[in-house]
Design an enzyme around this catalytic site. Structure first.
Site, PDB file in Angstrom:
ATOM      1  N   ASN A 144      33.525  16.801  43.890  1.00 27.77           N
ATOM      2  CA  ASN A 144      32.256  16.394  44.606  1.00 27.77           C
ATOM      3  C   ASN A 144      31.433  16.988  44.186  1.00 27.77           C
ATOM      4  O   ASN A 144      31.410  17.968  43.894  1.00 27.77           O
ATOM      5  CB  ASN A 144      32.316  16.544  45.975  1.00 27.77           C
ATOM      6  N   CYS A 204      35.556   9.575  41.785  1.00 28.20           N
ATOM      7  CA  CYS A 204      36.942   8.570  41.811  1.00 28.20           C
ATOM      8  C   CYS A 204      37.716   7.435  42.736  1.00 28.20           C
ATOM      9  O   CYS A 204      38.562   6.245  41.614  1.00 28.20           O
ATOM     10  CB  CYS A 204      38.008   9.611  41.308  1.00 28.20           C
ATOM     11  N   CYS A 343      32.630  -1.183  53.130  1.00 27.79           N
ATOM     12  CA  CYS A 343      32.823  -0.943  51.749  1.00 27.79           C
ATOM     13  C   CYS A 343      34.232   0.086  51.905  1.00 27.79           C
ATOM     14  O   CYS A 343      34.348   0.627  52.816  1.00 27.79           O
ATOM     15  CB  CYS A 343      31.862   0.026  50.154  1.00 27.79           C
TER      16      CYS A 343
END
Length: 388
Positions: A144, A204, A343
């Site tokens: 991150n 990722c 999501c």
């Protein structure tokens, strides 16, 4: 051999090698670039690895096998089944264990002569300087932006070389940063001077990564660390190595120092800066009440993700359709309803909000997205549900 701050061995030779070490490291001892003195430098080195995940897994294993005397591991996470596809330092028997413990056990199996220091903490502005200054080199395998900036600034303030890598999908990048408080060398901030907008770069988890890619990039990172310690070869200082696994190519770009950048004088709490979300959100705890009040939950994930876990009542809709034609992709019956997009973790649902913003800008209906996505919903509302 390049000229600059990284031309000489970083570490002084340690104690003479024992008979066991002479045998273990025999293939190093025959290399002119390493030899007996270089192996003693490795033995005397202290390397801090940020993250025992995809990049940290191969890096830790290769550094341990190479005979680096002390390895520090920073990771506050536990091993989950979704890690096993790429984080090869962990196994099924480590599920639920702290990553620092699982990684330390693997290092011990590879080379019991290596000392492992475990730091099961989340890096922040309060602890990063103290951790970094206790090591000779940092390998940054963070996933991150917040942690990358923290590590870069701490390395700058302590003049600690940093080997950095990143991965996404089939592509990886590696470089070496080395600078002091006067900004006399290339740093991560020269590569990325500005924070990317929230949600603009997928993680990722959201974008995916081929399982073997971390092995390639993490191995390159460990090679760079060995070169820095022993003083051999030409490190990737001022150079960005880009790898495309699909075409199986490597190419290189130059990184230059931003002479106009302000000097780093302190580390900042980048977690808050990098995670700021200007979009309206709904917390997982409030989701049920909002849906009972008439709001519609729209799931913009892929079909396979919904097969793993779904929130009851959610309406599936392709994000690509929303980004192509905006609110026109919404079923007619939903265009006059309050809508909550969701999501996996929030990045794609934020993009969905941006796509429909013009339609809802002057309407009474509200549009928002689920804070933290379905992962947060599982964690806070339906613990025990599958995750991925």
């Amino acid at each position: 051999m390049m000229t600059g701050p990284l031309t000489v061995p970083l570490i002084e030779p340690g104690a003479e090698l024992t008979a066991e070490e002479l045998s273990r490291y025999a293939r190093h001892l025959t290399l002119d670039q390493v030899g007996m003195t270089g192996q003693r430098r490795l033995k005397n080195a202290r390397v801090l690895v940020i993250g025992a995940g995809g990049l940290g897994s191969p890096a830790l294993q290769h550094l341990a096998a190479a005979g680096v005397g002390t390895l520090g591991i920073v990771d506050d996470d536990v091993v989950e089944v979704t890690n096993l596809q790429r984080q090869v330092i962990h196994g099924v028997d480590s599920l639920g264990a702290r990553k620092v413990d699982s990684a330390a056990a693997t290092v011990a199996r590879i080379n019991p002569l290596v000392t492992v220091e475990r730091h099961a903490v989340r890096l922040d502005a309060d602890n990063v300087i103290e951790l970094v200054r206790n090591y000779d080199i940092v390998l940054d395998g963070a996933d991150n932006f917040a942690t990358r900036y923290l590590v870069s600034d701490a390395c700058t303030l302590t003049s600690t070389p940093c080997v950095w890598g990143s991965i996404l999908r089939f592509e990886g990048r590696v470089s070496v940063f080395c600078s002091g408080p006067s900004h006399d060398g290339v740093t991560y901030r020269d590569l990325h001077p500005d924070l990317p907008p929230p949600g603009s770069v997928p993680s990722c988890a959201a974008g995916g990564v081929i399982g073997s890619l971390p092995g390639t990039i993490g191995s390159l990172m460990s090679t760079e660390a060995v070169k820095l310690i022993t003083g051999c070869g030409e490190p990737l200082y001022g150079r960005l190595l880009l790898h495309d696994g699909l075409s199986m190519t490597f190419r290189e770009l130059r990184i230059t120092i931003d002479t106009d950048a302000p000097p780093v004088t302190a580390v900042e709490d980048m977690v808050q800066v990098c995670t700021t979300d200007s979009h309206p959100t709904v917390s997982p705890e409030d989701l049920d009440a909002r849906m009972r009040a008439g709001a519609v939950l729209v799931d913009v994930r892929d079909a396979w993700e919904r097969d793993v876990v779904s929130i009851p009542g959610a309406v599936p809709l392709q994000l690509s359709a929303l980004e192509e034609i905006g609110a026109a992709a919404l079923p007619t019956a939903l265009r006059s309803r309050d809508i909550i997009f969701h999501c996996k973790s929030g990045a794609r649902s934020a993009r969905a909000l941006d796509a429909v913003a013009p339609h809802f800008a002057r309407r009474e209906e509200n549009v928002a997205h689920l804070e933290g996505g379905i992962l947060a919903w599982v964690r806070q509302v339906q613990p025990g549900s599958p995750t991925y």
